[in-house]
Write a protein that holds these residues in place. Structure first.
Motif, PDB file in Angstrom:
ATOM      1  N   SER A 148       4.827 -17.762   1.500  1.00  0.00           N
ATOM      2  CA  SER A 148       6.010 -17.557   0.669  1.00  0.00           C
ATOM      3  C   SER A 148       7.201 -18.375   1.151  1.00  0.00           C
ATOM      4  CB  SER A 148       6.390 -16.076   0.667  1.00  0.00           C
ATOM      5  OG  SER A 148       6.774 -15.663   1.979  1.00  0.00           O
ATOM      6  N   GLY A 149       7.143 -18.862   2.380  1.00  0.00           N
ATOM      7  CA  GLY A 149       8.265 -19.594   2.961  1.00  0.00           C
ATOM      8  C   GLY A 149       9.348 -18.701   3.527  1.00  0.00           C
ATOM      9  N   VAL A 150       9.187 -17.392   3.409  1.00  0.00           N
ATOM     10  CA  VAL A 150      10.202 -16.429   3.851  1.00  0.00           C
ATOM     11  C   VAL A 150       9.699 -15.689   5.090  1.00  0.00           C
ATOM     12  CG1 VAL A 150      11.591 -14.428   3.195  1.00  0.00           C
ATOM     13  CG2 VAL A 150      10.986 -16.145   1.480  1.00  0.00           C
ATOM     14  N   GLU A 156       5.910  -6.046   4.520  1.00  0.00           N
ATOM     15  CA  GLU A 156       5.369  -5.067   3.588  1.00  0.00           C
ATOM     16  C   GLU A 156       3.872  -4.972   3.828  1.00  0.00           C
ATOM     17  OE1 GLU A 156       4.554  -4.429  -1.204  1.00  0.00           O
ATOM     18  OE2 GLU A 156       5.737  -6.131  -0.489  1.00  0.00           O
ATOM     19  N   LEU A 157       3.378  -3.769   4.163  1.00  0.00           N
ATOM     20  CA  LEU A 157       1.969  -3.573   4.455  1.00  0.00           C
ATOM     21  C   LEU A 157       1.253  -2.984   3.258  1.00  0.00           C
ATOM     22  CD1 LEU A 157       2.257  -2.091   8.069  1.00  0.00           C
ATOM     23  CD2 LEU A 157       1.874  -4.475   7.404  1.00  0.00           C
ATOM     24  N   VAL A 158       0.062  -3.474   2.995  1.00  0.00           N
ATOM     25  CA  VAL A 158      -0.743  -2.969   1.886  1.00  0.00           C
ATOM     26  C   VAL A 158      -2.104  -2.555   2.415  1.00  0.00           C
ATOM     27  CG1 VAL A 158       0.439  -4.332   0.140  1.00  0.00           C
ATOM     28  CG2 VAL A 158      -1.536  -5.296   1.297  1.00  0.00           C
ATOM     29  N   SER A 159      -2.706  -1.559   1.769  1.00  0.00           N
ATOM     30  CA  SER A 159      -4.020  -1.079   2.181  1.00  0.00           C
ATOM     31  C   SER A 159      -5.090  -2.071   1.761  1.00  0.00           C
ATOM     32  CB  SER A 159      -4.292   0.290   1.555  1.00  0.00           C
ATOM     33  OG  SER A 159      -5.625   0.687   1.793  1.00  0.00           O
ATOM     34  N   PRO A 230      -0.096 -10.263   0.823  1.00  0.00           N
ATOM     35  CA  PRO A 230      -0.474 -11.679   0.777  1.00  0.00           C
ATOM     36  C   PRO A 230       0.741 -12.602   0.739  1.00  0.00           C
ATOM     37  CG  PRO A 230      -1.844 -10.408  -0.724  1.00  0.00           C
ATOM     38  CD  PRO A 230      -0.781  -9.474  -0.222  1.00  0.00           C
ATOM     39  N   GLY A 231       0.709 -13.629   1.580  1.00  0.00           N
ATOM     40  CA  GLY A 231       1.767 -14.632   1.584  1.00  0.00           C
ATOM     41  C   GLY A 231       2.974 -14.301   2.422  1.00  0.00           C
TER      42      GLY A 231
END
Length: 408
Positions: A148-150, A156-159, A230-231
């Motif tokens: 993302s470049g950021v 942010e965590l995702v399952s 992702p990213g």
């Protein structure tokens, strides 16, 4: 820094310019090692020296609460103008909005009109910043930043979709449980952790290192696997799962645990040139120091420990080790020693790693490059002078390295 009008005009035209439109007043905004609270008329930073820079910000709430830090790196060219816009809804810079050439040309033609809305780059930190970032090339930075470049301090965590159903989850109680026939032998009746039922434990047939799983390991198995969205994660070098070649004998495994040169070589293979590893060391440190990323800090510590736990590799990459010491010296002046202590043992892991490195280089039994030996001795002296780290007894065995005597 005091500047006359002629020098200020030259730096304005030759330096980079960062314009960030619509930043709310009171936002914490910074570049490299300096940050400010933005004023009502703030529109960006001017006179930025050509080179790699870290720009960051944190939104500030109504009651003074500060949001997690968000940043990005950019390699400013001579006279370059970078235009960003603030996303009021997200509370951060919008990196997805494209800026037309027409907008940039209009700003360039009116650069003197926006000059009064721009804060000058803080040149008092420029020399220090160069020492902390001089090995980070533009291609390396592009490869290490998130897709993302950021760069975010709070990911942010995702399952990953392995969350157990209600029937599979561990049933918990308020009290510590007593062992039963299905409880792993290594669990303790006095454990404060809630215990799985016999059905839960019985469903785990896998064993770890030939022993039953402990209560804590079973609970860990039942937790959802969380990964960064992702990213969003930094794309740092992967460490090998094994620090020894496949098919190694027990004696070879022992050797590679004492000398991580094999593991270091596998890490170096992920870089175009060996010097990029020092650049990654600097990048991960700055992502912690400036970007406040704890993930980057853990990666930095692991890199230092890996590089310092080698002896054979020092002779093969003595230039790499010389650059490493220059980089580490600049970094250790910028960090509080408390951050270097292991959270469990409270031991300074970086001090312990440097003791191993200095012993390998300065030992009379090791035939090392003379220039590297001189650099190492001076580095050790400065660490003793500034941080009171004692390296006078580096040739003595550490407590954890001494042989263990067992009475049979």
């Amino acid at each position: 820094m005091e500047l006359n009008q002629e020098d200020a005009r030259r730096l304005l035209l030759e330096g980079g310019t960062l314009l960030v439109l619509d930043v709310p007043e009171g936002t914490n905004f910074g570049i490299d090692l300096k940050s400010w609270e933005t004023g009502e008329r703030f529109k960006g930073v001017k006179m930025i020296p050509p080179g790699l820079h870290f720009v960051y910000h944190s939104a500030v709430g109504q009651y003074g609460d500060t949001a997690p830090r968000i940043g990005f790196v950019h390699n400013f060219k001579k006279g370059e103008i970078v235009l960003k816009k603030w996303d009021a809804e997200a509370g951060e810079i919008d990196h997805n909005k494209t800026v037309t050439d027409e907008e940039l040309q209009r700003i360039r033609a009116n650069i003197y009109d926006v000059d009064r809305f721009l804060g000058p780059y803080p040149y008092e930190i420029w020399d220090k910043w160069k020492m902390l970032s001089d090995k980070i090339t533009e291609p390396l930075a592009k490869r290490l930043v998130p897709d993302s470049g950021v760069i975010r301090s709070a990911l942010e965590l995702v399952s990953q979709g392995n969350v157990k159903t209600e029937s599979d989850k561990v049933k918990t109680t308020d009290q510590s449980c007593e062992p039963n026939e299905s409880t792993p032998e290594t669990s303790s009746p006095s454990s404060k952790h809630s215990c799985p039922t016999s059905d839960d434990v019985g469903s785990f047939k896998r064993r770890r290192h030939g022993r039953p799983l402990t209560v804590e390991e079973i609970e860990e198995e039942l937790l959802p696997e969380l990964k960064p969205a992702p990213g969003t994660a930094l794309r740092l070098t992967r460490f090998p799962e094994l620090y020894y070649p496949p098919g190694s004998t027990p004696a070879e495994i022992t050797y590679h645990s004492m000398d991580s040169s094999y593991a270091l070589k596998t890490v170096l293979e992920q870089h175009a040139v060996p010097g990029d590893l020092v650049g990654e060391l600097q990048f991960s440190f700055l992502c912690f120091l400036v970007g406040q990323s704890l993930e980057a800090f853990e990666h930095w510590k692991q890199l230092v420990q890996l590089i310092c736990n080698c002896e054979k590799a020092i002779k093969d990459y003595h230039n790499l080790y010389e650059d490493l010491m220059w980089a580490l010296e600049a970094q250790l002046w910028e960090i509080q020693e408390d951050f270097l202590a292991d959270i469990v043992t409270n031991n300074n892991s970086i001090y312990a790693a440097l003791r191993r490195l200095f012993r390998a280089i300065l030992s009379p039994d090791n035939d090392m490059e003379p220039r590297l030996k001189t650099r190492t001795a001076r580095f050790a002296e400065r660490l003793t002078e500034k941080l009171a780290w004692d390296f006078s007894d580096i040739n003595e065995e550490e407590e954890d390295e001494k042989p263990v005597v067992v009475d049979l």
